[in-house]
Write a protein that holds these residues in place. Structure first.
Motif, mmCIF file in Angstrom:
data_model
loop_
_atom_site.group_PDB
_atom_site.id
_atom_site.type_symbol
_atom_site.label_atom_id
_atom_site.label_comp_id
_atom_site.label_asym_id
_atom_site.label_seq_id
_atom_site.Cartn_x
_atom_site.Cartn_y
_atom_site.Cartn_z
ATOM 1 N N MET A 28 0.836 -1.203 0.000
ATOM 2 C CA MET A 28 0.000 0.000 0.000
ATOM 3 C C MET A 28 0.878 1.263 0.000
ATOM 4 S SD MET A 28 -2.943 -1.068 -0.373
ATOM 5 C CE MET A 28 -3.838 0.472 -0.271
ATOM 6 N N VAL A 29 1.973 1.223 0.758
ATOM 7 C CA VAL A 29 2.892 2.380 0.796
ATOM 8 C C VAL A 29 3.393 2.660 -0.625
ATOM 9 C CG1 VAL A 29 5.095 3.236 1.702
ATOM 10 C CG2 VAL A 29 3.563 1.944 3.202
ATOM 11 N N ARG A 30 3.726 1.576 -1.331
ATOM 12 C CA ARG A 30 4.202 1.678 -2.714
ATOM 13 C C ARG A 30 3.116 2.296 -3.612
ATOM 14 N NH1 ARG A 30 5.835 -4.068 -3.232
ATOM 15 N NH2 ARG A 30 7.179 -3.682 -1.443
ATOM 16 N N MET A 340 20.906 0.344 -3.283
ATOM 17 C CA MET A 340 20.703 0.310 -4.747
ATOM 18 C C MET A 340 21.638 -0.724 -5.370
ATOM 19 S SD MET A 340 18.398 2.659 -5.870
ATOM 20 C CE MET A 340 18.737 2.937 -7.596
ATOM 21 N N GLN A 341 22.878 -0.774 -4.887
ATOM 22 C CA GLN A 341 23.853 -1.728 -5.444
ATOM 23 C C GLN A 341 23.471 -3.156 -5.068
ATOM 24 O OE1 GLN A 341 28.016 -0.329 -4.721
ATOM 25 N NE2 GLN A 341 26.949 1.425 -3.843
ATOM 26 N N LEU A 348 15.927 -0.277 -9.303
ATOM 27 C CA LEU A 348 15.337 0.810 -10.088
ATOM 28 C C LEU A 348 13.844 0.630 -10.342
ATOM 29 C CD1 LEU A 348 18.526 0.595 -11.231
ATOM 30 C CD2 LEU A 348 17.647 2.504 -12.554
ATOM 31 N N MET A 349 13.330 -0.540 -9.978
ATOM 32 C CA MET A 349 11.946 -0.856 -10.318
ATOM 33 C C MET A 349 10.970 -0.308 -9.277
ATOM 34 S SD MET A 349 12.224 -2.361 -13.127
ATOM 35 C CE MET A 349 13.826 -1.803 -13.677
ATOM 36 N N ILE A 354 13.516 0.482 -2.953
ATOM 37 C CA ILE A 354 14.821 1.147 -2.790
ATOM 38 C C ILE A 354 14.884 2.466 -3.552
ATOM 39 C CG2 ILE A 354 17.331 0.833 -3.063
ATOM 40 C CD1 ILE A 354 15.858 -0.869 -0.863
ATOM 41 N N GLN A 355 14.342 2.486 -4.758
ATOM 42 C CA GLN A 355 14.348 3.756 -5.516
ATOM 43 C C GLN A 355 13.595 4.840 -4.738
ATOM 44 O OE1 GLN A 355 11.142 4.651 -6.764
ATOM 45 N NE2 GLN A 355 10.264 2.706 -6.093
ATOM 46 N N ARG A 356 12.521 4.446 -4.044
ATOM 47 C CA ARG A 356 11.761 5.441 -3.269
ATOM 48 C C ARG A 356 12.607 5.969 -2.106
ATOM 49 N NH1 ARG A 356 7.754 2.465 -1.543
ATOM 50 N NH2 ARG A 356 8.205 2.432 0.686
ATOM 51 N N SER A 357 13.325 5.037 -1.468
ATOM 52 C CA SER A 357 14.171 5.436 -0.348
ATOM 53 C C SER A 357 15.223 6.455 -0.806
ATOM 54 C CB SER A 357 14.844 4.189 0.246
ATOM 55 O OG SER A 357 15.745 4.544 1.244
ATOM 56 N N LEU A 358 15.843 6.176 -1.956
ATOM 57 C CA LEU A 358 16.878 7.080 -2.472
ATOM 58 C C LEU A 358 16.281 8.461 -2.784
ATOM 59 C CD1 LEU A 358 19.911 7.212 -3.372
ATOM 60 C CD2 LEU A 358 19.073 6.866 -5.688
ATOM 61 N N ARG A 359 15.118 8.444 -3.455
ATOM 62 C CA ARG A 359 14.486 9.727 -3.832
ATOM 63 C C ARG A 359 14.111 10.531 -2.585
ATOM 64 N NH1 ARG A 359 9.699 8.928 -5.670
ATOM 65 N NH2 ARG A 359 9.515 6.679 -5.865
#
Ligand SMILES: Cc1cc2nc3c(=O)[nH]c(=O)nc-3n(C[C@H](O)[C@H](O)[C@H](O)COP(=O)(O)OP(=O)(O)OC[C@H]3O[C@@H](n4cnc5c(N)ncnc54)[C@H](O)[C@@H]3O)c2cc1C
Length: 384
Positions: A28-30, A340-341, A348-349, A354-359
């Motif tokens: 749901m967070v996604r 990310m690594q 990246l998907m 993980i992409q959300r965490s980075l952003r």
């Protein structure tokens, strides 16, 4: 210094953890992030837990808790990795309750705190302007005296939830002839006032709250809404500085929770994902990365908890506040870069977090004072 959580704090922690597990499942967070939606009903349920009044004294209807209680709650909320939940919580507890509690006069405390304790009011924090972020005291928004009122004109930039808030605490210049830090005042601006408008900006992260440009076009604010009361006119900067340590703590505690969530995800993935016939966590390159992430997290937690203890003991902690802000926000961004690594292509998907965490991590690295500004302040406290 003893960082052992009390029984009450352990109880707060497990209450929030259970709430998050039930009401904010990761899928749901996604979805909320992807759809840029903040589910108000989840926040309404959080209000019912009674945590909004955590730092508000009991005589104003709050829980009468301390900053460490607040820290434990925020860390767990952020561990959900649900940006909007912690952001709305902070709009009530920090930009509302903490500002009114520490800067407001008695009349303002009696008026706002009981409502904030129930989560009935949202506050935004209007300091930054298009031409002044790090140099916040260079604010150009003007507040001109007119009888029993002030009339505000100017523009604020990047103001969190300014379109959703009931009030925006606004820094404005009340004496244009005074030295830079002396002619400023803080106003409690009712966002329903004529001439106030807030426009959400498009951004790369933090999709479940809003970041706004706010225009004040002849907004009339009664003198009684000067934060701290009429005698606080021209003392806005001094009031603001007095809350900086708690503001830094808020940003640092949030970063800590988000960094923990990112670490949990990366560790679980390293134990499960296989390459060359073994789980990737068995490769030293990956296991050392996770070891470094665990160390960073531990250091960030020590900085944050120490700051909370110093605040609760009313000890001077400006340097520690800047160190905690710097350490915890860098911890989260570095954590996200390494995660990310570890996640490889999946990082990246949008089906992965993980992409959300980075952003999202970049927001706290910049908001509330960049890393360069924290280092400037630490250096100044060293006499440099
Ligand atoms: C998503 C988001 C939400 C935000 N929410 C709020 C909010 O609710 N309320 C609010 O008031 N503000 C908010 N901000 C604003 C935030 O606090 C500022 O963006 C931040 O303080 C930096 O200011 P600036 O963007 O104007 O950068 P600038 O001040 O223009 O800085 C640009 C660069 O120059 C560097 N720099 C500037 N001065 C110095 C110096 N003296 N020494 C070394 N380097 C320097 C900075 O570190 C940075 O790298 C938010 C920002 C974002 C992105």
């Amino acid at each position: 210094m003893d960082f052992q959580l009390s029984e009450h704090q352990e109880m707060l922690k497990s209450t929030v953890r259970e709430f998050v597990a039930k009401e904010c499942p990761r899928q749901m967070v996604r979805k909320w992030d992807e759809e840029h939606v903040f589910p108000k009903e989840v926040f309404d349920k959080l209000k019912k837990l009674g945590l909004m009044g955590v730092i508000i004294p009991t005589e104003y209807g709050g829980m009468g808790g301390n900053i460490m209680d607040y820290t434990v709650i925020v860390e767990e909320l952020a561990r959900s990795s649900f940006w909007g939940l912690a952001s709305y919580f902070n709009a009530v507890t920090m930009y509302g309750a903490d500002m009114i509690l520490h800067c407001g006069n008695e009349e303002q405390k009696k008026h706002y705190l009981p409502k904030l304790a129930k989560g009935e009011l949202l506050f935004a924090y209007g300091i930054t302007e298009p031409d002044s972020g790090s140099d916040a005291a260079a604010a150009r928004t003007m507040a001109t005296e007119q009888g029993d009122n002030f009339v505000l004109n100017g523009t604020k930039m990047f103001i969190t939830l300014a379109d959703k808030a009931d009030y925006t605490i606004t820094l404005a210049r009340t004496d244009k002839n005074a030295p830079k830090h002396k002619g400023l005042s803080l106003f409690i601006v009712d966002t329903k006032s004529k001439g106030y408008s807030a426009k959400p900006l498009k951004k790369m992260g933090g999709f479940t709250d809003t970041t706004c440009e706010v225009v004040y076009d002849n907004v009339v604010v009664p003198r009684s809404n000067v934060l701290g009361g009429p005698e606080a006119v021209n003392f806005g900067w001094q009031l603001l500085i007095s809350t900086l340590e708690t503001e830094h703590l808020e940003v640092a505690a949030n970063s800590l929770g988000y960094a923990q969530a990112t670490f949990d995800d990366a560790l679980a993935y390293a134990k499960e994902r296989k390459a060359f016939g073994q789980t990737i966590g068995k490769f030293q390159a990956i296991s050392h990365m996770l070891a470094e992430m665990a160390v960073d997290l531990h250091l960030a937690r020590l900085c944050v908890y120490q700051l909370a203890c110093l605040r609760d003991a009313n000890k001077p902690c400006f340097q520690e506040a800047c160190m905690a802000k710097l350490t915890a926000t860098e911890c989260w961004t570095n954590m996200a870069h390494r995660a990310m690594q570890i996640f490889g292509g999946y990082s990246l998907m949008y089906d992965y977090d993980i992409q959300r965490s980075l952003r999202d991590s970049y927001i706290l690295l910049i908001g509330g004072g960049t890393r360069q500004i924290q280092k400037n302040m630490i250096a100044k406290s060293l006499g440099l």
